[in-house]
Scaffold this motif. Structure first.
Motif, PDB file in Angstrom:
ATOM      1  N   MET A  57       0.816  -1.203   0.000  1.00  0.00           N
ATOM      2  CA  MET A  57       0.000   0.000   0.000  1.00  0.00           C
ATOM      3  C   MET A  57       0.855   1.260   0.000  1.00  0.00           C
ATOM      4  O   MET A  57       0.580   2.224  -0.726  1.00  0.00           O
ATOM      5  CB  MET A  57      -0.935   0.007   1.212  1.00  0.00           C
ATOM      6  N   TYR A  58       1.926   1.275   0.801  1.00  0.00           N
ATOM      7  CA  TYR A  58       2.781   2.449   0.892  1.00  0.00           C
ATOM      8  C   TYR A  58       3.702   2.567  -0.314  1.00  0.00           C
ATOM      9  O   TYR A  58       4.066   3.674  -0.723  1.00  0.00           O
ATOM     10  CB  TYR A  58       3.592   2.397   2.186  1.00  0.00           C
ATOM     11  N   ILE A  59       4.080   1.446  -0.905  1.00  0.00           N
ATOM     12  CA  ILE A  59       4.885   1.487  -2.128  1.00  0.00           C
ATOM     13  C   ILE A  59       4.078   2.098  -3.266  1.00  0.00           C
ATOM     14  O   ILE A  59       4.582   2.942  -4.031  1.00  0.00           O
ATOM     15  CB  ILE A  59       5.372   0.071  -2.497  1.00  0.00           C
ATOM     16  N   PHE A  60       2.810   1.707  -3.381  1.00  0.00           N
ATOM     17  CA  PHE A  60       1.947   2.291  -4.412  1.00  0.00           C
ATOM     18  C   PHE A  60       1.706   3.772  -4.125  1.00  0.00           C
ATOM     19  O   PHE A  60       1.641   4.587  -5.057  1.00  0.00           O
ATOM     20  CB  PHE A  60       0.620   1.542  -4.478  1.00  0.00           C
ATOM     21  N   LEU A  61       1.561   4.124  -2.875  1.00  0.00           N
ATOM     22  CA  LEU A  61       1.397   5.530  -2.510  1.00  0.00           C
ATOM     23  C   LEU A  61       2.641   6.324  -2.874  1.00  0.00           C
ATOM     24  O   LEU A  61       2.554   7.459  -3.358  1.00  0.00           O
ATOM     25  CB  LEU A  61       1.104   5.648  -1.003  1.00  0.00           C
ATOM     26  N   CYS A  62       3.810   5.748  -2.640  1.00  0.00           N
ATOM     27  CA  CYS A  62       5.069   6.392  -3.020  1.00  0.00           C
ATOM     28  C   CYS A  62       5.112   6.610  -4.525  1.00  0.00           C
ATOM     29  O   CYS A  62       5.530   7.679  -4.995  1.00  0.00           O
ATOM     30  CB  CYS A  62       6.245   5.532  -2.559  1.00  0.00           C
ATOM     31  N   SER A  63       4.687   5.621  -5.292  1.00  0.00           N
ATOM     32  CA  SER A  63       4.641   5.761  -6.748  1.00  0.00           C
ATOM     33  C   SER A  63       3.682   6.875  -7.159  1.00  0.00           C
ATOM     34  O   SER A  63       3.957   7.641  -8.103  1.00  0.00           O
ATOM     35  CB  SER A  63       4.196   4.433  -7.376  1.00  0.00           C
ATOM     36  N   LEU A  64       2.572   6.998  -6.450  1.00  0.00           N
ATOM     37  CA  LEU A  64       1.605   8.055  -6.740  1.00  0.00           C
ATOM     38  C   LEU A  64       2.223   9.431  -6.496  1.00  0.00           C
ATOM     39  O   LEU A  64       2.009  10.370  -7.265  1.00  0.00           O
ATOM     40  CB  LEU A  64       0.362   7.862  -5.868  1.00  0.00           C
ATOM     41  N   CYS A  65       3.007   9.554  -5.443  1.00  0.00           N
ATOM     42  CA  CYS A  65       3.670  10.828  -5.130  1.00  0.00           C
ATOM     43  C   CYS A  65       4.757  11.156  -6.152  1.00  0.00           C
ATOM     44  O   CYS A  65       4.931  12.316  -6.533  1.00  0.00           O
ATOM     45  CB  CYS A  65       4.262  10.779  -3.731  1.00  0.00           C
ATOM     46  N   VAL A  66       5.505  10.139  -6.579  1.00  0.00           N
ATOM     47  CA  VAL A  66       6.516  10.353  -7.618  1.00  0.00           C
ATOM     48  C   VAL A  66       5.854  10.849  -8.901  1.00  0.00           C
ATOM     49  O   VAL A  66       6.355  11.772  -9.569  1.00  0.00           O
ATOM     50  CB  VAL A  66       7.310   9.059  -7.879  1.00  0.00           C
ATOM     51  N   ASN A  67       4.724  10.255  -9.251  1.00  0.00           N
ATOM     52  CA  ASN A  67       4.002  10.693 -10.443  1.00  0.00           C
ATOM     53  C   ASN A  67       3.491  12.123 -10.283  1.00  0.00           C
ATOM     54  O   ASN A  67       3.463  12.890 -11.253  1.00  0.00           O
ATOM     55  CB  ASN A  67       2.833   9.755 -10.719  1.00  0.00           C
ATOM     56  N   GLY A  68       3.088  12.488  -9.064  1.00  0.00           N
ATOM     57  CA  GLY A  68       2.658  13.862  -8.827  1.00  0.00           C
ATOM     58  C   GLY A  68       3.772  14.854  -9.086  1.00  0.00           C
ATOM     59  O   GLY A  68       3.558  15.912  -9.693  1.00  0.00           O
ATOM     60  N   LEU A  69       4.991  14.535  -8.640  1.00  0.00           N
ATOM     61  CA  LEU A  69       6.142  15.403  -8.901  1.00  0.00           C
ATOM     62  C   LEU A  69       6.483  15.432 -10.384  1.00  0.00           C
ATOM     63  O   LEU A  69       6.847  16.476 -10.941  1.00  0.00           O
ATOM     64  CB  LEU A  69       7.356  14.919  -8.095  1.00  0.00           C
ATOM     65  N   TYR A  70       6.366  14.281 -11.031  1.00  0.00           N
ATOM     66  CA  TYR A  70       6.677  14.178 -12.467  1.00  0.00           C
ATOM     67  C   TYR A  70       5.720  15.027 -13.297  1.00  0.00           C
ATOM     68  O   TYR A  70       6.151  15.808 -14.169  1.00  0.00           O
ATOM     69  CB  TYR A  70       6.598  12.702 -12.875  1.00  0.00           C
ATOM     70  N   GLY A  71       4.427  14.913 -13.046  1.00  0.00           N
ATOM     71  CA  GLY A  71       3.449  15.658 -13.830  1.00  0.00           C
ATOM     72  C   GLY A  71       3.529  17.154 -13.605  1.00  0.00           C
ATOM     73  O   GLY A  71       3.473  17.938 -14.568  1.00  0.00           O
ATOM     74  N   THR A  72       3.664  17.571 -12.360  1.00  0.00           N
ATOM     75  CA  THR A  72       3.705  19.007 -12.070  1.00  0.00           C
ATOM     76  C   THR A  72       5.001  19.652 -12.560  1.00  0.00           C
ATOM     77  O   THR A  72       5.028  20.857 -12.831  1.00  0.00           O
ATOM     78  CB  THR A  72       3.549  19.250 -10.561  1.00  0.00           C
TER      79      THR A  72
END
Length: 393
Positions: A57-72
Motif C-alpha cells: 500500500m505504501y509502495i503504491f502511494l510512493c509511486s503516486l507521489c513520484v508521479n505527482g512530482l513528475y506531472g507538475t
C-alpha cells in the motif's frame, strides 16, 4: 501545406485575462508548487527510509507521489515563467514535451489508482490470502505496468501528433495538450481521433474495475465496526481523490475536443488545472494524516500529531490452527483481534456459531490470558516485559 513547415512556436493565450493580477497568480502558483514538492518529497522519503512502511500500500502511494512530482514538473515551471513574461510562447519541441509529460502523468495516475484499488480489495476482502496474492513480485509487476503502459501509449500519441502538418499556432490554454495542437491540423486526422477515443474507452475498464472493487469492499466492510473503520481510514481518501481526478480529467478532455463549449477562459483554465493541483497536494496530505503507520513515523509526526504504538504477535500451536493477535493503541491495548484459521487458510466460522471450535477458542484464550506472556490486572492486561524483550517491534 507551406505554413505547416513554419510552425516553430506556439502562443499560449490562456493567461490573457490575468494581466492585471499576474503577481497574485504568480505568488499563488509558486506557493502551490512548493507545497506539492514539500509534501510529496516528505512522504516519499518517509516511505523509503522506514522499513516498516515497505508494504504494497505504501509502495503504491510512493509511486503516486513520484508521479505527482513528475506531472507538475511539466507544468508549473513553465507557468511561473509565463506569469513573469509579457508574451507567452513555447517552442514546438517544448510544447510536445509538455504534452507528453502531462499526458503520461494523467494516465499513470489512473493506472496507479487502479492498482491501489486492487490492493485494497485483496487486503479487505481476502485478508488471509493477502500476502499470498500480493507478493513482492506482484508488486513489482504492478508498478512496472502502471508506469510502462502510460509511457508507451503517450509515446504513440505524440509520435502520431508529430506527423500531422499544422496550419496554426494559437493555443487557448495555459499549457499544451493534444487537442489544442491537433485543432490546427491542415488535413483530416481520423487516426488521431480514433486513437483518442480508443484510449478513453480503454480507461473506462479500469474505472469499472475500481467501481467493482469498491462495491465489494463496501459490502465486506459494512458487516463489522472494525471493517467500517478500516474502510474509512484507507479507502475513503483514495475514493475521494479518484472521483475528483476522473471528473476533472474527463471534463478537460471532452472540452478540449469540443470547441463549442461556451464557458469563460478563466473557468476553462480553472477546471483544466485541477488535476495538476488537487491530486498532487491532497494525495500525500490525506494519506499522511489518516494512516496510522504514517502518523506514527518520526519524520511526519510533527505534522500529524503524537505517535501511536502498534505491533502484532502470531502464536502457532500443534493444532491445525493459527491464532493471530493484533494490538494497537497509544502505548496500551486499545484493541485485540483474534482469528482462528484452518490448514486451508479458511476462517473457522464455528467460532461465531458455537460448537466444539468455539469451546476450543474459549479455552485457548483463557490459557493465553493466564500465561506468563501477559501481566497486569484483568481489565488492563499488558505484555510481560520479559516477553517483550524478545519481540521485534
Amino acid at each position: 501545406m507551406e505554413n505547416s513547415t513554419q510552425v516553430k512556436l506556439f502562443y499560449l493565450f490562456g493567461l490573457q485575462e490575468t494581466f492585471n493580477n499576474k503577481s497574485v497568480y504568480f505568488t499563488l502558483s509558486l506557493i502551490t508548487y512548493l507545497l506539492i514538492i514539500t509534501v510529496n518529497l516528505t512522504l516519499i522519503i518517509t516511505i523509503i527510509q522506514q522499513k516498516g512502511l515497505h508494504e504494497p500500500m505504501y509502495i503504491f502511494l510512493c509511486s503516486l507521489c513520484v508521479n505527482g512530482l513528475y506531472g507538475t514538473a511539466g507544468f508549473y515551471p513553465k507557468l511561473l515563467l509565463d506569469l513573469q513574461s509579457d508574451v507567452q510562447v513555447i517552442s514546438y519541441g517544448g510544447c510536445l514535451s509538455q504534452t507528453y509529460v502531462i499526458y503520461t502523468s494523467v494516465m499513470c495516475e489512473m493506472s496507479t489508482l487502479t492498482v491501489m484499488s486492487y490492493d485494497r480489495y485483496v487486503a479487505i476482502c481476502r485478508p488471509l490470502l493477502y500476502h499470498t496474492i500480493v507478493t513482492s513480485l506482484t508488486v513489482r509487476k504492478l508498478l512496472l505496468f502502471s508506469w510502462c503502459y502510460p509511457l508507451f501509449i503517450g509515446l504513440i500519441v505524440v509520435s502520431l501528433t508529430i506527423r500531422v502538418p499544422l496550419c496554426g499556432s494559437r493555443i487557448d490554454k495555459i499549457f499544451c495538450d493534444i487537442p489544442s495542437i491537433l485543432k490546427h491540423a491542415c488535413l483530416p486526422i481520423p487516426i488521431n481521433q480514433i486513437l483518442n477515443k480508443f484510449v478513453i474507452m480503454v480507461h473506462v475498464l479500469p474505472i469499472l474495475f475500481i467501481v467493482f472493487s469498491y462495491c465489494q469492499i463496501v459490502r465486506n466492510c459494512v458487516k463489522s465496526a472494525k471493517g467500517r473503520i478500516k474502510f474509512t481510514q484507507t479507502c475513503v481518501p483514495h475514493l475521494l481523490t479518484m472521483v475528483i481526478f476522473i471528473t476533472v480529467t474527463l471534463f478537460d478532455n471532452l472540452q478540449g475536443w469540443n470547441s463549442n463549449v461556451n464557458i469563460t477562459l478563466n473557468m476553462r483554465n480553472a477546471m483544466a488545472v485541477q488535476f495538476l493541483v488537487i491530486p498532487p497536494v491532497f494525495n500525500p496530505l490525506i494519506y499522511g494524516l489518516n494512516l496510522q503507520q504514517i502518523r506514527s513515523n518520526p519524520i511526519t509526526s510533527p505534522l500529524t500529531g503524537p505517535p501511536t504504538f502498534s505491533f502484532s504477535l502470531t502464536f502457532a500451536f500443534t493444532f491445525p490452527s493459527l491464532i493471530s493477535i493484533s494490538i494497537i493503541g497509544p502505548r496500551e491495548w486499545a484493541k485485540m483481534d483474534v482469528a482462528v484459521v484452518d490448514v486451508e487458510s479458511k476462517v473457522d466460522g464455528a467460532v461465531d456459531q458455537g460448537g466444539p471450535s468455539r469451546e476450543y477458542y474459549r479455552l485457548l484464550m483463557r490459557d493465553i490470558r493466564d500465561s506468563a506472556i501477559l501481566e497486569g490486572p484483568e481489565e488492563a492486561k499488558r505484555l510481560s516485559l520479559e516477553v517483550f524483550t524478545h519481540i521485534k517491534v
